[in-house]
Design a protein around this motif. Structure first.
Motif, mmCIF file in Angstrom:
data_model
loop_
_atom_site.group_PDB
_atom_site.id
_atom_site.type_symbol
_atom_site.label_atom_id
_atom_site.label_comp_id
_atom_site.label_asym_id
_atom_site.label_seq_id
_atom_site.Cartn_x
_atom_site.Cartn_y
_atom_site.Cartn_z
ATOM 1 N N THR A 202 -2.285 -0.831 36.455
ATOM 2 C CA THR A 202 -1.356 -0.294 37.457
ATOM 3 C C THR A 202 -0.197 0.498 36.852
ATOM 4 O O THR A 202 0.487 1.232 37.575
ATOM 5 C CB THR A 202 -0.767 -1.439 38.292
ATOM 6 O OG1 THR A 202 -0.087 -2.355 37.415
ATOM 7 C CG2 THR A 202 -1.861 -2.164 39.050
ATOM 8 N N GLU A 327 -1.991 4.807 42.749
ATOM 9 C CA GLU A 327 -2.599 3.705 43.491
ATOM 10 C C GLU A 327 -4.054 4.000 43.846
ATOM 11 O O GLU A 327 -4.915 3.107 43.804
ATOM 12 C CB GLU A 327 -1.794 3.447 44.766
ATOM 13 C CG GLU A 327 -2.406 2.451 45.725
ATOM 14 C CD GLU A 327 -2.418 1.029 45.202
ATOM 15 O OE1 GLU A 327 -3.164 0.196 45.754
ATOM 16 O OE2 GLU A 327 -1.668 0.742 44.231
ATOM 17 N N SER A 328 -4.339 5.266 44.178
ATOM 18 C CA SER A 328 -5.710 5.601 44.559
ATOM 19 C C SER A 328 -6.679 5.448 43.398
ATOM 20 O O SER A 328 -7.851 5.119 43.600
ATOM 21 C CB SER A 328 -5.763 7.029 45.106
ATOM 22 O OG SER A 328 -5.074 7.917 44.250
ATOM 23 N N VAL A 330 -6.295 3.149 40.981
ATOM 24 C CA VAL A 330 -6.458 1.697 40.872
ATOM 25 C C VAL A 330 -7.478 1.221 41.902
ATOM 26 O O VAL A 330 -8.390 0.432 41.592
ATOM 27 C CB VAL A 330 -5.104 0.987 41.063
ATOM 28 C CG1 VAL A 330 -5.292 -0.535 41.051
ATOM 29 C CG2 VAL A 330 -4.114 1.407 39.981
ATOM 30 N N GLU A 331 -7.347 1.710 43.131
ATOM 31 C CA GLU A 331 -8.286 1.326 44.183
ATOM 32 C C GLU A 331 -9.704 1.801 43.877
ATOM 33 O O GLU A 331 -10.681 1.100 44.170
ATOM 34 C CB GLU A 331 -7.822 1.889 45.523
ATOM 35 C CG GLU A 331 -6.530 1.258 46.019
ATOM 36 C CD GLU A 331 -6.025 1.890 47.304
ATOM 37 O OE1 GLU A 331 -6.608 2.923 47.733
ATOM 38 O OE2 GLU A 331 -5.063 1.358 47.884
ATOM 39 N N LEU A 332 -9.825 2.983 43.277
ATOM 40 C CA LEU A 332 -11.139 3.505 42.911
ATOM 41 C C LEU A 332 -11.815 2.582 41.898
ATOM 42 O O LEU A 332 -13.015 2.300 41.994
ATOM 43 C CB LEU A 332 -10.999 4.916 42.355
ATOM 44 C CG LEU A 332 -12.288 5.637 41.946
ATOM 45 C CD1 LEU A 332 -13.213 5.798 43.148
ATOM 46 C CD2 LEU A 332 -11.956 7.006 41.338
ATOM 47 N N THR A 333 -11.038 2.091 40.930
ATOM 48 C CA THR A 333 -11.577 1.146 39.945
ATOM 49 C C THR A 333 -12.019 -0.140 40.632
ATOM 50 O O THR A 333 -13.097 -0.684 40.332
ATOM 51 C CB THR A 333 -10.518 0.838 38.876
ATOM 52 O OG1 THR A 333 -10.143 2.048 38.212
ATOM 53 C CG2 THR A 333 -11.049 -0.154 37.849
ATOM 54 N N GLU A 334 -11.198 -0.634 41.538
ATOM 55 C CA GLU A 334 -11.550 -1.867 42.256
ATOM 56 C C GLU A 334 -12.829 -1.693 43.070
ATOM 57 O O GLU A 334 -13.697 -2.582 43.092
ATOM 58 C CB GLU A 334 -10.393 -2.268 43.162
ATOM 59 C CG GLU A 334 -9.152 -2.726 42.399
ATOM 60 C CD GLU A 334 -7.942 -2.947 43.289
ATOM 61 O OE1 GLU A 334 -7.132 -3.836 42.977
ATOM 62 O OE2 GLU A 334 -7.817 -2.232 44.311
ATOM 63 N N LYS A 335 -12.971 -0.554 43.731
ATOM 64 C CA LYS A 335 -14.182 -0.303 44.520
ATOM 65 C C LYS A 335 -15.416 -0.175 43.628
ATOM 66 O O LYS A 335 -16.503 -0.649 43.979
ATOM 67 C CB LYS A 335 -13.997 0.954 45.361
ATOM 68 C CG LYS A 335 -12.984 0.812 46.484
ATOM 69 C CD LYS A 335 -12.756 2.123 47.219
ATOM 70 C CE LYS A 335 -11.723 1.973 48.323
ATOM 71 N NZ LYS A 335 -11.441 3.269 49.000
ATOM 72 N N CYS A 344 -12.583 -8.122 39.459
ATOM 73 C CA CYS A 344 -11.582 -7.148 39.016
ATOM 74 C C CYS A 344 -10.197 -7.681 39.368
ATOM 75 O O CYS A 344 -10.014 -8.327 40.409
ATOM 76 C CB CYS A 344 -11.824 -5.805 39.701
ATOM 77 S SG CYS A 344 -10.700 -4.467 39.213
ATOM 78 N N ARG A 346 -5.755 -6.615 38.967
ATOM 79 C CA ARG A 346 -4.741 -5.642 38.573
ATOM 80 C C ARG A 346 -3.892 -6.220 37.447
ATOM 81 O O ARG A 346 -3.571 -7.401 37.430
ATOM 82 C CB ARG A 346 -3.868 -5.275 39.769
ATOM 83 C CG ARG A 346 -4.626 -4.582 40.878
ATOM 84 C CD ARG A 346 -3.707 -4.096 41.975
ATOM 85 N NE ARG A 346 -4.461 -3.336 42.977
ATOM 86 C CZ ARG A 346 -3.919 -2.446 43.800
ATOM 87 N NH1 ARG A 346 -2.605 -2.215 43.759
ATOM 88 N NH2 ARG A 346 -4.662 -1.786 44.662
#
Length: 426
Positions: A202, A327-328, A330-335, A344, A346
């Motif tokens: 993050t 943030e997008s 980070v969210e891409l990695t989570e998805k 996964c 943060r």
């Protein structure tokens, strides 16, 4: 063609050390050899090679002439007698992620809107040539090409000479970059302790690195009375302890400090040292703590100098603000981790990575895989093959998504970072 793990383990033969690690400091013959392997392997995978003036290497696939490129990569240089995973894993994984994405494009499973480039950054580690993040900092304009080419190691060899000697001083134009993603080992124990397979980073910790030179007076170790000595080593040793004790002023794990370089002159048995050079390192997630800690430490260092009758010279040489990753991303990695069926979490990066340089100029994502025991920058550094493969799968998914069309990235320049210094900004 060799598979990913075969390629990765092959790279450990370049600069292999007796204890199972590697020694591939930037611009050495060993580093040049693994970088030549990178070029050959990328060409075998159908990529086009370019090398810029600071020695960064780029392996590109172009589907859409003139369109920007998604960059992914890391570095192939190491610390002295270091681990074989740091940096190298991200480069080799990026080569294979790019090859997989290219296969998806060729088969029609993926329709690209952007091109793709794998990058091997020059001198991320900053051990032979200071500072660290050298190639990516020049690439992003944070540091001057001319100044960095003139930097010399302890033997007087300049960066320019080392690049020439290893065949990595280029003149090529580099494709325009749209975004950057980097895969790295964690180099800590947070993922291992949580039993989580992927870390979505993050942001980075604020870092301040300082050179301190202590100048006393050489004298005879036997003939000089203790009251007549101006011992630079004794004063420098006090400073080291001041650096270590500094963390005691803050909550546990809120700050880390170290002295990574300690050079004594003339460094012979019969002479009281007249000069010592130290490199200090202060890090915290909170910039105000770094500013406050440095003010306190500086006053302590100056007090040591006055009390011992030595001169102390102080110079900042590397400062990094604490900056969030979009943030997008980070969210891409989570998805991508969810799509791969793996866990996964943060977390922040305490260590420096080329992604920190890139995050200042383009949307950037950084992801981690676990490090056994949190050990890094030594030969015991280890990550299991299964975790390496998991990281590759998640990276491939992220890169493929970016090539298809980037998410709604937040401009990193628009996100408020915090400065490690009241007056400095990179």
């Amino acid at each position: 063609m060799p598979d990913f793990l075969t390629d990765f383990h092959h790279t450990t033969t370049f600069g292999a050390s007796a204890g199972g690690g590697i020694d591939r400091q930037a611009g050495t013959p060993e580093h040049g050899a693994v970088r030549a392997w990178f070029r050959r392997r990328a060409e075998e995978l159908g990529m086009t090679i370019s090398v810029d003036a600071i020695g960064n290497q780029f392996a590109s696939i172009e589907w859409i002439p003139g369109a920007p490129h998604v960059f992914t990569g890391s570095h192939l240089d190491s610390q002295p007698v270091a681990g074989r995973f740091d940096g190298t894993y991200g480069v080799v994984a990026s080569l294979h992620a790019a090859a997989s994405v290219a296969e998806d494009v060729a088969s029609g499973r993926l329709v690209p809107t952007q091109n793709l480039t794998v990058v091997d950054w020059f001198n991320e580690e900053g051990c032979r040539f200071e500072p660290s993040l050298m190639g990516s900092s020049v690439f992003t304009g944070a540091r001057s090409l001319e100044d960095i080419l003139a930097v010399a190691d302890n033997s007087g060899v300049t960066v320019a000479q080392a690049l020439e000697e290893t065949g990595c001083r280029g003149t090529d134009a580099i494709p325009p970059v749209a975004s950057y993603v980097e895969l790295h080992i964690e180099q800590g124990r947070r993922l291992e302790r949580a039993e989580v397979q992927i870390g979505a980073v993050t942001g980075n910790w604020c870092t301040r690195k300082v050179r301190v030179t202590v100048i006393g007076e050489q004298s005879h170790t036997g003939a000089t009375l203790m009251s007549d000595r101006r011992d630079a080593l004794a004063a420098a040793s006090e400073i080291v302890l001041c650096v270590e004790r500094l963390v005691g002023h803050y909550p546990e794990d809120a700050m880390v400090t170290s002295v990574g370089r300690f050079t004594v002159g003339p460094d012979v048995p019969g002479v009281v040292p007249g000069r010592v050079e130290l490199s200090l390192d202060l890090r915290s997630r909170e910039a105000p703590k770094v500013i406050e800690a440095w003010a306190l430490l500086r006053s302590q260092i100056e007090a040591v100098g006055r009390r011992r009758g030595v001169t102390v010279e102080i110079e900042d040489f590397d400062l990094r603000d604490a900056v969030p990753f979009p943030e997008s991303g980070v969210e891409l990695t989570e998805k991508a981790a969810a799509g791969a069926g793996v866990s996964c979490m943060r977390l922040e990066t305490m260590a420096g990575h080329d992604a920190i340089s890139m995050n200042r100029v383009v949307p950037t994502a950084l992801m981690f895989v676990p490090s056994v025991g949190g050990v890094s920058h030594c030969e015991r550094e280890f990550t299991a093959d299964a975790d390496l493969a998991t990281g590759l799968e998640v990276l491939t998914r992220v890169v493929g998504r970016l090539v298809e069309g980037a998410p709604n990235w937040v401009d990193p320049a628009a996100e408020a970072g915090t400065s490690c210094s009241g007056s400095w900004s990179e």
